[in-house]
Design a protein around this motif. Structure first.
Motif, short mmCIF file in Angstrom:
data_model
loop_
_atom_site.label_atom_id
_atom_site.label_comp_id
_atom_site.label_asym_id
_atom_site.label_seq_id
_atom_site.Cartn_x
_atom_site.Cartn_y
_atom_site.Cartn_z
N TYR A 119 39.08 -1.83 36.54
CA TYR A 119 39.51 -2.35 37.84
C TYR A 119 39.18 -1.43 39.01
CZ TYR A 119 41.85 -5.60 34.79
OH TYR A 119 42.10 -6.54 33.83
N ASN A 120 38.33 -0.42 38.74
CA ASN A 120 37.76 0.38 39.83
C ASN A 120 38.84 0.99 40.72
OD1 ASN A 120 35.26 1.32 40.59
ND2 ASN A 120 34.96 -0.23 42.18
N LEU A 121 39.86 1.59 40.11
CA LEU A 121 41.01 2.07 40.86
C LEU A 121 40.69 3.20 41.82
CD1 LEU A 121 44.09 1.87 41.27
CD2 LEU A 121 44.35 3.57 39.44
N LEU A 122 39.79 4.10 41.46
CA LEU A 122 39.58 5.28 42.30
C LEU A 122 39.09 4.95 43.71
CD1 LEU A 122 38.09 7.88 39.77
CD2 LEU A 122 40.47 7.47 40.42
N PRO A 123 38.10 4.07 43.89
CA PRO A 123 37.71 3.71 45.26
C PRO A 123 38.85 3.04 46.03
CG PRO A 123 35.98 3.10 43.73
CD PRO A 123 37.17 3.49 42.90
N VAL A 124 39.69 2.29 45.32
CA VAL A 124 40.83 1.66 45.98
C VAL A 124 41.79 2.72 46.49
CG1 VAL A 124 42.83 0.16 45.66
CG2 VAL A 124 40.65 -0.45 44.62
N ILE A 125 42.06 3.73 45.66
CA ILE A 125 42.95 4.81 46.09
C ILE A 125 42.38 5.52 47.31
CG2 ILE A 125 43.91 7.05 45.44
CD1 ILE A 125 44.17 6.03 42.59
N ARG A 126 41.09 5.80 47.28
CA ARG A 126 40.47 6.50 48.42
C ARG A 126 40.62 5.69 49.70
NH1 ARG A 126 36.26 7.35 44.42
NH2 ARG A 126 36.32 9.52 43.67
N ALA A 127 40.34 4.40 49.62
CA ALA A 127 40.39 3.56 50.81
C ALA A 127 41.81 3.35 51.30
CB ALA A 127 39.72 2.21 50.52
N LYS A 128 42.71 3.07 50.38
CA LYS A 128 44.06 2.71 50.79
C LYS A 128 44.91 3.92 51.17
CE LYS A 128 44.39 -1.80 48.62
NZ LYS A 128 44.61 -2.49 49.90
N SER A 129 44.63 5.07 50.59
CA SER A 129 45.37 6.26 51.01
C SER A 129 45.07 6.58 52.47
CB SER A 129 45.03 7.46 50.12
OG SER A 129 43.69 7.88 50.32
N ARG A 169 41.39 13.58 34.23
CA ARG A 169 40.15 14.02 34.87
C ARG A 169 39.76 13.05 35.99
NH1 ARG A 169 34.40 15.43 31.81
NH2 ARG A 169 33.20 15.91 33.71
N TYR A 170 39.87 11.76 35.73
CA TYR A 170 39.59 10.77 36.77
C TYR A 170 40.49 11.00 37.99
CZ TYR A 170 36.78 7.66 33.73
OH TYR A 170 35.82 7.10 32.93
N LEU A 171 41.78 11.12 37.74
CA LEU A 171 42.74 11.22 38.84
C LEU A 171 42.62 12.53 39.60
CD1 LEU A 171 45.91 9.59 37.25
CD2 LEU A 171 44.24 8.56 38.79
N GLU A 173 40.11 13.57 40.88
CA GLU A 173 39.21 13.32 42.00
C GLU A 173 39.94 12.82 43.24
OE1 GLU A 173 36.02 10.73 40.91
OE2 GLU A 173 35.72 11.66 38.95
N VAL A 174 41.14 12.28 43.05
CA VAL A 174 41.85 11.69 44.20
C VAL A 174 43.21 12.33 44.45
CG1 VAL A 174 40.70 9.45 43.98
CG2 VAL A 174 42.83 9.87 42.73
N ALA A 175 43.62 13.26 43.59
CA ALA A 175 44.97 13.82 43.69
C ALA A 175 45.19 14.63 44.97
CB ALA A 175 45.26 14.69 42.47
N HIS A 176 44.11 15.04 45.62
CA HIS A 176 44.23 15.84 46.84
C HIS A 176 44.40 14.97 48.09
CE1 HIS A 176 40.04 14.56 46.76
NE2 HIS A 176 39.99 14.79 48.06
N LEU A 177 44.24 13.67 47.95
CA LEU A 177 44.26 12.79 49.12
C LEU A 177 45.68 12.63 49.67
CD1 LEU A 177 41.84 10.01 47.82
CD2 LEU A 177 41.32 11.82 49.47
N PRO A 178 45.80 12.33 50.96
CA PRO A 178 47.14 12.12 51.53
C PRO A 178 47.84 10.93 50.88
CG PRO A 178 45.43 11.44 53.07
CD PRO A 178 44.73 12.17 51.97
N ASP A 179 49.14 11.08 50.66
CA ASP A 179 49.97 10.02 50.08
C ASP A 179 49.60 9.68 48.64
OD1 ASP A 179 51.64 9.55 52.35
OD2 ASP A 179 49.99 8.48 53.31
N VAL A 180 48.88 10.58 47.98
CA VAL A 180 48.55 10.39 46.56
C VAL A 180 49.16 11.55 45.78
CG1 VAL A 180 46.74 10.24 44.81
CG2 VAL A 180 46.39 9.20 47.07
N GLU A 181 49.98 11.22 44.79
CA GLU A 181 50.57 12.26 43.96
C GLU A 181 50.42 11.88 42.49
OE1 GLU A 181 54.62 15.00 43.56
OE2 GLU A 181 54.56 13.31 44.97
N VAL A 182 49.96 12.84 41.71
CA VAL A 182 49.77 12.65 40.28
C VAL A 182 50.69 13.62 39.54
CG1 VAL A 182 48.14 12.71 38.36
CG2 VAL A 182 47.36 11.99 40.64
N ARG A 183 51.44 13.10 38.57
CA ARG A 183 52.31 13.93 37.75
C ARG A 183 52.09 13.61 36.28
NH1 ARG A 183 58.23 14.13 40.89
NH2 ARG A 183 57.39 14.68 42.95
#
Length: 249
Positions: A119-129, A169-171, A173-183
């Motif tokens: 479902y191509n989540l990473l580009p969605v996270i980048r755009a929506k964050s 590893r995938y996440l 790539e986006v964990a540094h973005l604003p409003d994105v938190e990975v635990r």
């Protein structure tokens, strides 16, 4: 009998009868009759427009038997659909929920790798964050006893652990973005939770079965509903004890 599911879906979407009327080009009195009068059903083309607007299935709002759905309780209005397996959830629904999120996305899984690869989540996270959407993503700690035990129960020793490492590893790539938190967490995963604004998919887990083989319930937040709060409290409990992912390479 009033169509409580339609009423709840309108409220969950943050709309009014007048809003629905304007967006589907129908008189407000007609929309009110759909909601409050016994057995009122619009033509199919109109039903589809309303369902698309409210982001729920047409059959949920107007069952095929032609009778207005009698809910009797908010809990029934919360239940949008029950799928026998995760693989039975339509691709279009996953895409609609992921792409349509405008406020918050919460995910509780061990791996959840399919979200990225199907479902191509990473580009969605980048755009929506960048638009201010909040993402909270809780994935498994591949070294935890709970993960090791689940892998053994599934008959995939080492496989689940590997999928988790790939997802982390995938996440990364986006964990540094604003409003994105990975635990990461090591709790027993009774349910995987996928929350998109006011809708959620809950994937239960039966002993010895792979996640994709287990049923999924699609719920929505409605006034006075209890299921939504029940599952969101579960998410918050895990989130509170989960460990923030480090940004080290």
């Amino acid at each position: 009998m009033p169509n409580d599911r339609l009423r709840a879906a309108i409220e969950a979407a943050g709309l009014t009868i007048e809003d629905v009327s304007a967006r589907v080009a129908v008189d407000p009195k007609t929309v009110a009759r759909w909601v409050y009068s016994d057995g009122r059903r619009p033509h199919r083309a109109t039903r589809l427009r309303v369902a698309q607007l409210l982001r729920v299935g047409e059959s949920h709002l107007w069952p095929s038997n032609g009778r207005a759905p009698a809910t009797g309780s908010p809990a029934v209005a919360e239940l949008v659909h029950l799928y026998p397996t995760r693989s039975a959830v339509p691709f279009s629904l996953w895409t609609e929920l992921i792409q349509g999120a405008a406020e918050a996305v919460d995910v509780l899984v061990f791996s959840g790798q399919f979200l990225v690869e199907q479902y191509n989540l990473l580009p969605v996270i980048r755009a929506k964050s960048a638009q201010g959407v909040r993402f909270r993503l809780a994935v498994g700690d591949h070294t935890s006893p709970a993960v090791v035990q689940r892998a053994e129960e599934e008959g995939t020793t080492g496989g689940l652990e590997g999928r988790i490492q790939m997802m982390r590893r995938y996440l990364h790539e986006v964990a540094h973005l604003p409003d994105v938190e990975v635990r990461t967490h090591g709790t027993i995963l009774y349910n995987s939770i996928y929350r998109f604004d006011d809708q959620a998919l809950i994937n239960g887990h039966a002993f010895g079965s792979l996640a994709g083989q287990n049923p999924v319930i699609h719920i929505q937040r409605v006034p006075e509903g209890s299921m939504w709060d029940h599952y969101m409290r579960s998410f918050e409990r895990v989130w509170d004890v989960a460990v923030p992912e480090t940004m080290e390479d």
